[in-house]
Motif scaffolding. Sequence first.
Motif, PDB file in Angstrom:
ATOM      1  N   SER A   8       0.937  -1.158  -0.013  1.00 28.59           N
ATOM      2  CA  SER A   8       0.062  -0.050   0.032  1.00 28.59           C
ATOM      3  C   SER A   8       0.854   1.245  -0.038  1.00 28.59           C
ATOM      4  N   PRO A   9       0.322   2.355  -0.539  1.00 28.00           N
ATOM      5  CA  PRO A   9       0.892   3.660  -0.422  1.00 28.00           C
ATOM      6  C   PRO A   9       1.111   4.281   0.899  1.00 28.00           C
ATOM      7  N   GLU A  10       2.058   4.834   1.255  1.00 22.54           N
ATOM      8  CA  GLU A  10       2.263   5.410   2.570  1.00 22.54           C
ATOM      9  C   GLU A  10       2.046   6.992   2.529  1.00 22.54           C
ATOM     10  N   THR A  11       1.341   7.661   3.473  1.00 20.22           N
ATOM     11  CA  THR A  11       1.246   9.118   3.298  1.00 20.22           C
ATOM     12  C   THR A  11       2.430   9.761   3.742  1.00 20.22           C
ATOM     13  N   GLY A  12       2.910  10.716   2.816  1.00 20.26           N
ATOM     14  CA  GLY A  12       4.278  11.545   3.233  1.00 20.26           C
ATOM     15  C   GLY A  12       5.617  11.202   2.638  1.00 20.26           C
ATOM     16  N   ILE A  13       5.500   9.814   2.192  1.00 17.36           N
ATOM     17  CA  ILE A  13       6.723   9.361   1.361  1.00 17.36           C
ATOM     18  C   ILE A  13       6.142   8.405   0.287  1.00 17.36           C
ATOM     19  N   ASN A  14       6.892   8.698  -0.904  1.00 18.23           N
ATOM     20  CA  ASN A  14       6.591   7.839  -2.077  1.00 18.23           C
ATOM     21  C   ASN A  14       7.483   6.331  -1.619  1.00 18.23           C
ATOM     22  N   ILE A  15       6.880   5.365  -0.806  1.00 16.12           N
ATOM     23  CA  ILE A  15       7.446   4.355  -0.285  1.00 16.12           C
ATOM     24  C   ILE A  15       8.049   3.407  -1.376  1.00 16.12           C
ATOM     25  N   ARG A  16       9.562   3.118  -0.971  1.00 19.20           N
ATOM     26  CA  ARG A  16      10.063   2.007  -1.796  1.00 19.20           C
ATOM     27  C   ARG A  16      10.379   0.789  -1.278  1.00 19.20           C
ATOM     28  N   SER A  17      10.370   1.035   0.410  1.00 25.22           N
ATOM     29  CA  SER A  17      10.749  -0.400   1.057  1.00 25.22           C
ATOM     30  C   SER A  17       9.975  -0.439   2.384  1.00 25.22           C
ATOM     31  N   PHE A  18       9.400  -1.506   2.737  1.00 26.50           N
ATOM     32  CA  PHE A  18       8.793  -1.604   4.066  1.00 26.50           C
ATOM     33  C   PHE A  18       9.016  -2.941   4.747  1.00 26.50           C
ATOM     34  N   LYS A  19       9.900  -2.946   5.742  1.00 25.98           N
ATOM     35  CA  LYS A  19      10.490  -4.155   6.343  1.00 25.98           C
ATOM     36  C   LYS A  19      10.116  -4.269   7.992  1.00 25.98           C
ATOM     37  N   THR A  20       9.550  -5.238   8.251  1.00 24.68           N
ATOM     38  CA  THR A  20       9.397  -5.575   9.728  1.00 24.68           C
ATOM     39  C   THR A  20       9.903  -6.631  10.112  1.00 24.68           C
ATOM     40  N   VAL A  21      10.601  -6.514  11.384  1.00 25.97           N
ATOM     41  CA  VAL A  21      11.435  -7.454  12.050  1.00 25.97           C
ATOM     42  C   VAL A  21      10.590  -7.688  13.475  1.00 25.97           C
ATOM     43  N   VAL A  22      10.394  -8.868  13.549  1.00 28.31           N
ATOM     44  CA  VAL A  22       9.669  -9.442  14.942  1.00 28.31           C
ATOM     45  C   VAL A  22      10.603 -10.305  15.762  1.00 28.31           C
ATOM     46  N   GLU A  23      10.704  -9.993  16.850  1.00 29.12           N
ATOM     47  CA  GLU A  23      11.790 -10.527  18.005  1.00 29.12           C
ATOM     48  C   GLU A  23      11.491 -10.688  19.269  1.00 29.12           C
ATOM     49  N   PRO A  24      11.884 -11.676  19.768  1.00 29.99           N
ATOM     50  CA  PRO A  24      11.560 -11.335  21.596  1.00 29.99           C
ATOM     51  C   PRO A  24      12.409 -10.431  22.028  1.00 29.99           C
ATOM     52  N   GLU A  25      12.001  -9.607  23.060  1.00 31.48           N
ATOM     53  CA  GLU A  25      12.629  -8.342  23.716  1.00 31.48           C
ATOM     54  C   GLU A  25      14.010  -8.950  24.236  1.00 31.48           C
ATOM     55  N   PHE A  26      13.876 -10.091  24.683  1.00 27.45           N
ATOM     56  CA  PHE A  26      15.095 -10.917  25.409  1.00 27.45           C
ATOM     57  C   PHE A  26      15.067 -12.288  25.277  1.00 27.45           C
ATOM     58  N   ILE A  27      16.131 -13.004  25.365  1.00 28.46           N
ATOM     59  CA  ILE A  27      16.128 -14.685  25.652  1.00 28.46           C
ATOM     60  C   ILE A  27      17.309 -14.651  26.478  1.00 28.46           C
ATOM     61  N   LYS A  28      17.149 -14.938  27.582  1.00 33.39           N
ATOM     62  CA  LYS A  28      18.136 -15.509  28.766  1.00 33.39           C
ATOM     63  C   LYS A  28      18.170 -17.007  28.954  1.00 33.39           C
ATOM     64  N   LEU A  29      19.502 -17.612  28.799  1.00 31.01           N
ATOM     65  CA  LEU A  29      19.609 -18.860  28.985  1.00 31.01           C
ATOM     66  C   LEU A  29      19.870 -19.038  30.400  1.00 31.01           C
ATOM     67  N   ALA A  30      19.082 -20.290  30.856  1.00 29.48           N
ATOM     68  CA  ALA A  30      19.559 -20.825  32.534  1.00 29.48           C
ATOM     69  C   ALA A  30      20.160 -21.895  32.436  1.00 29.48           C
ATOM     70  N   TYR A  31      21.381 -22.025  33.309  1.00 30.42           N
ATOM     71  CA  TYR A  31      22.432 -22.778  33.207  1.00 30.42           C
ATOM     72  C   TYR A  31      22.499 -23.759  34.314  1.00 30.42           C
ATOM     73  N   ASN A  32      22.805 -25.140  34.265  1.00 27.76           N
ATOM     74  CA  ASN A  32      23.002 -25.929  35.345  1.00 27.76           C
ATOM     75  C   ASN A  32      24.416 -25.550  35.995  1.00 27.76           C
ATOM     76  N   ILE A  33      24.714 -26.078  37.113  1.00 29.01           N
ATOM     77  CA  ILE A  33      25.819 -25.994  37.885  1.00 29.01           C
ATOM     78  C   ILE A  33      27.229 -26.271  37.000  1.00 29.01           C
ATOM     79  N   ASP A  34      27.116 -27.392  35.779  1.00 34.26           N
ATOM     80  CA  ASP A  34      28.085 -27.872  35.054  1.00 34.26           C
ATOM     81  C   ASP A  34      28.217 -27.054  33.901  1.00 34.26           C
ATOM     82  N   GLY A  35      27.292 -25.919  33.809  1.00 33.67           N
ATOM     83  CA  GLY A  35      27.332 -24.792  32.692  1.00 33.67           C
ATOM     84  C   GLY A  35      26.525 -25.298  31.354  1.00 33.67           C
ATOM     85  N   SER A  36      26.098 -26.232  31.548  1.00 33.60           N
ATOM     86  CA  SER A  36      25.077 -26.781  30.220  1.00 33.60           C
ATOM     87  C   SER A  36      23.752 -26.004  30.724  1.00 33.60           C
ATOM     88  N   VAL A  37      23.051 -25.757  29.289  1.00 35.27           N
ATOM     89  CA  VAL A  37      21.825 -25.018  29.174  1.00 35.27           C
ATOM     90  C   VAL A  37      20.617 -25.773  29.813  1.00 35.27           C
TER      91      VAL A  37
END
Length: 127
Positions: free
Chosen positions: A19-48
């Motif tokens: 679709s056209p956008e108001t204010g610009i003659n649009i050439r590209s429109f990019k959407t990136v979706v990702e988690p705000e964070f990913i935190k790994l939890a580790y065992n005492i031996d360092g494995s996830v």
Amino acid sequence: MASTVTLVNVTSQVSGVQSPETGINIRSFKTVVEPEFIKLAYNIDGSVKGKAVGPMKKTVTMEGEYSGATGVMAAVATASFTPANSSAYFGAPTTGLYLLKGEVTEARDDGAWRDVNCEFDCHLGIP
């Protein structure tokens, strides 16, 4: 001898910007979706042993040529903005987009256009 080309699922394909956008003659429109964070939890031996995944956030980037001071060009960091193009993919939040960065480039080259590049984001829970 002529070749036969068979097209499969062509009706679900979308080429170019939807679709056209108001204010610009649009050439590209990019959407990136990702988690705000990913935190790994580790065992005492360092494995996830597991991970914590934050809520989804969405970043939208638009590029094009300046065509007026309304629409995209009037967006600000403190007010919600709704683009004409869809950015509802991969479980993206449906809350408002807020301006992160707006850039206008004026250059003397083979064209007389002012280039626009802008970036928006939204987070789950921010209306």
